[in-house]
Design a protein around this motif. Structure first.
Motif, PDB file in Angstrom:
ATOM      1  N   GLY A   1       0.784  -1.222   0.000  1.00  0.00           N
ATOM      2  CA  GLY A   1       0.000   0.000   0.000  1.00  0.00           C
ATOM      3  C   GLY A   1       0.811   1.264   0.000  1.00  0.00           C
ATOM      4  O   GLY A   1       1.830   1.394  -0.690  1.00  0.00           O
ATOM      5  N   ASN A   2       0.349   2.212   0.810  1.00  0.00           N
ATOM      6  CA  ASN A   2       1.026   3.509   0.786  1.00  0.00           C
ATOM      7  C   ASN A   2       2.430   3.417   1.372  1.00  0.00           C
ATOM      8  O   ASN A   2       3.230   4.327   1.215  1.00  0.00           O
ATOM      9  N   LYS A   3       2.765   2.273   1.989  1.00  0.00           N
ATOM     10  CA  LYS A   3       4.136   2.119   2.524  1.00  0.00           C
ATOM     11  C   LYS A   3       5.138   2.124   1.367  1.00  0.00           C
ATOM     12  O   LYS A   3       6.150   2.806   1.416  1.00  0.00           O
ATOM     13  N   TRP A   4       4.847   1.329   0.336  1.00  0.00           N
ATOM     14  CA  TRP A   4       5.770   1.325  -0.798  1.00  0.00           C
ATOM     15  C   TRP A   4       5.762   2.678  -1.489  1.00  0.00           C
ATOM     16  O   TRP A   4       6.814   3.220  -1.849  1.00  0.00           O
ATOM     17  N   ARG A   5       4.569   3.237  -1.676  1.00  0.00           N
ATOM     18  CA  ARG A   5       4.473   4.531  -2.369  1.00  0.00           C
ATOM     19  C   ARG A   5       5.355   5.576  -1.671  1.00  0.00           C
ATOM     20  O   ARG A   5       6.007   6.389  -2.308  1.00  0.00           O
ATOM     21  N   LYS A   6       5.338   5.541  -0.340  1.00  0.00           N
ATOM     22  CA  LYS A   6       6.091   6.553   0.416  1.00  0.00           C
ATOM     23  C   LYS A   6       7.588   6.257   0.445  1.00  0.00           C
ATOM     24  O   LYS A   6       8.403   7.169   0.512  1.00  0.00           O
ATOM     25  N   LEU A   7       7.918   4.972   0.426  1.00  0.00           N
ATOM     26  CA  LEU A   7       9.343   4.623   0.528  1.00  0.00           C
ATOM     27  C   LEU A   7      10.070   4.760  -0.804  1.00  0.00           C
ATOM     28  O   LEU A   7      11.254   5.097  -0.835  1.00  0.00           O
ATOM     29  N   ASN A   8       9.395   4.493  -1.894  1.00  0.00           N
ATOM     30  CA  ASN A   8      10.041   4.355  -3.192  1.00  0.00           C
ATOM     31  C   ASN A   8      11.074   5.454  -3.472  1.00  0.00           C
ATOM     32  O   ASN A   8      12.268   5.200  -3.597  1.00  0.00           O
ATOM     33  N   TYR A   9      10.623   6.710  -3.540  1.00  0.00           N
ATOM     34  CA  TYR A   9      11.562   7.785  -3.907  1.00  0.00           C
ATOM     35  C   TYR A   9      12.517   8.129  -2.763  1.00  0.00           C
ATOM     36  O   TYR A   9      13.608   8.638  -2.995  1.00  0.00           O
ATOM     37  N   ASN A  10      12.112   7.839  -1.540  1.00  0.00           N
ATOM     38  CA  ASN A  10      13.036   8.052  -0.429  1.00  0.00           C
ATOM     39  C   ASN A  10      14.210   7.075  -0.497  1.00  0.00           C
ATOM     40  O   ASN A  10      15.359   7.458  -0.251  1.00  0.00           O
ATOM     41  N   LEU A  11      13.920   5.837  -0.840  1.00  0.00           N
ATOM     42  CA  LEU A  11      15.005   4.855  -0.931  1.00  0.00           C
ATOM     43  C   LEU A  11      15.927   5.187  -2.097  1.00  0.00           C
ATOM     44  O   LEU A  11      17.154   5.020  -2.000  1.00  0.00           O
ATOM     45  N   GLU A  12      15.316   5.684  -3.161  1.00  0.00           N
ATOM     46  CA  GLU A  12      16.129   6.095  -4.307  1.00  0.00           C
ATOM     47  C   GLU A  12      17.065   7.238  -3.880  1.00  0.00           C
ATOM     48  O   GLU A  12      18.263   7.220  -4.189  1.00  0.00           O
TER      49      GLU A  12
END
Ligand SMILES: Cc1ncc(COP(=O)(O)O)c(C=O)c1O
Length: 299
Positions: A47-58
């Motif tokens: 859910g929104n966990k991946w959405r929020k992490l994606n660009y932060n991890l990048e």
């Protein structure tokens, strides 16, 4: 990060599927209800966990960080998801947990630890002021203890998280009128609302009691992430069922009924409250006949 995720064997279901729900109440009012199944993105980083992490991890990788540090309560979904993402994508993780250590660890924290997260505890008074730039000591002390790290805020909501959530409406291939999401810190709503077309609007459902303050948080995040606020959203604050992580018999009956009729068990802290709220608004005649409503299943 999706490219790196795929390279490391982390299979993400993006775009997440959209499913139409056949429901008499909505059909009677000629409202079409769709579920945007972000809960299916990944079992451990849903859910929104991946959405929020994606660009932060990048960003963390681009800046050369190999360690993520973040904050959360002892039952935080964000802590679990950060631990899982770090494990799968090659980051060390540190979870700063509000309050005292309690042993044995509850299932959320035990899971985070099993994914390699190093847990540390922060007293509630310090925890409350940790974000305040006038009190940099709390973060400095963490740097002294743990060295260099990429800091993810509590709940994962920052500008990059909002940008990740802005991809949710972009993935919906048909013209919808209203998109609904749950609201805890406002990051998901900030992103979704920023990316709507003219005439579309967002309705968020606060999972917290007294969620009126969230609009200011959403505006601030939108300003930082997109340079402007959007006036196309509202936050419903009456469907909190007693407050954050509180549940009533009525909410449980709604969850049971939804599962029996649609075969989906709604996550109760956020998603069930939103779905209950959508139904209540439909019963009150808030949506015009013909309205297409998308509900984002954020976890
Ligand atoms: C399943 C689920 N839905 C919604 C939210 C709330 O999202 P936000 O904090 O972006 O408002 C959370 C918490 O982050 C969550 O775990």
């Amino acid at each position: 990060m999706e490219g790196r995720a795929a390279a490391l064997g982390l299979e993400l279901r993006i775009p997440s599927p959209v499913e139409e729900v056949e429901d008499d109440l909505f059909a009677r009012q000629r409202i079409r209800l769709y579920l945007k199944r972000d809960d299916l993105i990944h079992p451990e980083v849903p859910g929104n966990k991946w959405r929020k992490l994606n660009y932060n991890l990048e960003a963390a990788a681009d800046l050369g960080h190999d360690t993520l540090l973040t904050f959360g309560g002892a039952y935080s979904n964000h802590i679990r998801a950060t631990a899982a993402a770090g494990h799968h994508l090659g980051f060390s993780t540190i979870g700063v947990i509000r309050g005292e250590e309690r042993l044995p660890l509850n299932p959320s924290l035990a899971y985070a630890a099993s994914r390699g997260m190093q847990l540390t505890y922060m007293d509630r008074a310090t925890y409350r002021v940790k974000k305040n730039p006038k009190n940099p000591e709390a973060i400095e002390a963490l740097h002294q203890q743990f060295g260099d790290f990429y800091l993810l805020p509590e709940g994962g909501s920052n500008e990059l998280a909002a940008r990740g959530c802005a991809e949710i409406p972009q993935e919906i291939a048909f013209a919808f009128d209203v998109i609904c999401c749950p609201c805890g810190t406002g990051g998901t709503l900030a992103g979704i609302a920023a990316e709507l077309q003219r005439g579309q609007r967002a309705i968020a459902f606060s999972a917290l009691k007294g969620g009126q303050f969230l609009a200011a948080e959403v505006d601030e995040l939108q300003r930082r992430a997109f340079g402007a606020t959007s006036d196309n959203y509202t936050i419903e604050c009456e469907f909190h069922f007693g407050g954050f992580a509180r549940k009533t018999a009525e909410l449980q009956a709604f969850i049971d009924d939804f599962r029996q009729r649609h075969g989906l068990t709604l996550e109760w802290v956020y998603v069930a409250k939103m779905m209950y709220g959508i139904r209540a608004l439909a019963e009150r005649g808030v949506f015009q006949p013909g309205t297409r409503v998308v509900a984002v299943i954020t976890g």
